[in-house]
Design an enzyme around this catalytic site. Structure first.
Site, mmCIF file in Angstrom:
data_model
loop_
_atom_site.group_PDB
_atom_site.id
_atom_site.type_symbol
_atom_site.label_atom_id
_atom_site.label_comp_id
_atom_site.label_asym_id
_atom_site.label_seq_id
_atom_site.Cartn_x
_atom_site.Cartn_y
_atom_site.Cartn_z
ATOM 1 N N CYS A 109 -1.916 4.586 5.336
ATOM 2 C CA CYS A 109 -1.810 3.220 6.042
ATOM 3 C C CYS A 109 -2.855 3.196 7.134
ATOM 4 C CB CYS A 109 -0.506 3.515 6.618
ATOM 5 S SG CYS A 109 -0.235 2.195 7.979
ATOM 6 N N CYS A 133 -0.210 4.831 -6.653
ATOM 7 C CA CYS A 133 0.929 5.681 -6.786
ATOM 8 C C CYS A 133 1.602 5.920 -5.405
ATOM 9 C CB CYS A 133 0.625 6.634 -7.486
ATOM 10 S SG CYS A 133 1.952 7.870 -8.230
ATOM 11 N N CYS A 178 4.821 0.029 5.872
ATOM 12 C CA CYS A 178 4.802 1.430 6.246
ATOM 13 C C CYS A 178 6.075 1.955 6.788
ATOM 14 C CB CYS A 178 3.418 1.590 7.273
ATOM 15 S SG CYS A 178 3.349 3.508 7.494
ATOM 16 N N CYS A 205 5.144 2.800 10.589
ATOM 17 C CA CYS A 205 4.584 1.866 11.833
ATOM 18 C C CYS A 205 5.183 0.430 11.520
ATOM 19 C CB CYS A 205 3.150 1.870 12.099
ATOM 20 S SG CYS A 205 1.985 1.469 10.672
ATOM 21 N N CYS A 244 -1.737 3.504 11.163
ATOM 22 C CA CYS A 244 -1.296 4.719 11.544
ATOM 23 C C CYS A 244 -1.604 6.236 10.894
ATOM 24 C CB CYS A 244 0.359 4.664 11.675
ATOM 25 S SG CYS A 244 1.095 5.074 9.878
#
Length: 132
Positions: free
Chosen positions: A95, A120, A47, A50, A98
């Protein structure tokens, strides 16, 4: 529940303008413009907000959609939400750590993958690492 909690000001301080627009405001990058669309090196995608590992390169495939496509995430790393925006029903992915917006999951498109799913994902939502 997200484990990485920050205020809007704190997110703006650590993300660039485009990362904030996509990760925190659920934006989308233009098709074919992301740095990871055709990226094929072995490693892990984390991510961009984070740093949590989200996808392994072994689950990435070329879907031709213009965004990085994965057939599965690292277990527990991605959360699915019903998204009824744009006058259609889609599955948004974020995510888990976060809450950052990653993109959408599409099912049953006929890709020859183990899950018959296409995650996607916006390149801006990701950072690539050769190893973790």
């Amino acid at each position: 529940m997200s484990t990485v909690q920050k205020s809007e000001a704190e997110w703006r301080a650590v993300l660039n303008k485009e990362q904030f627009r996509i990760l925190r405001q659920k934006g989308t990058e233009a098709a074919g413009t992301g740095e990871y669309d055709k990226h094929a090196a072995p490693g892990v995608y984390t991510c961009a907000g984070c740093g949590t590992p989200l996808y392994k390169s072994t689950t990435k495939f070329n879907s031709g959609c213009g965004w990085p496509a994965f057939f599965d995430a690292i277990p527990g790393a991605v959360t699915r939400h019903e998204d009824n925006s744009w006058f259609m029903k889609r599955i948004e992915i974020t995510c888990t750590a976060c809450g950052g917006h990653l993109g959408h999951v599409f099912k049953g498109e006929g890709f020859k993958t183990p899950t018959d799913e296409r995650h996607c994902v916006n390149s801006v939502s990701l950072k690539f690492h050769d190893e973790l």
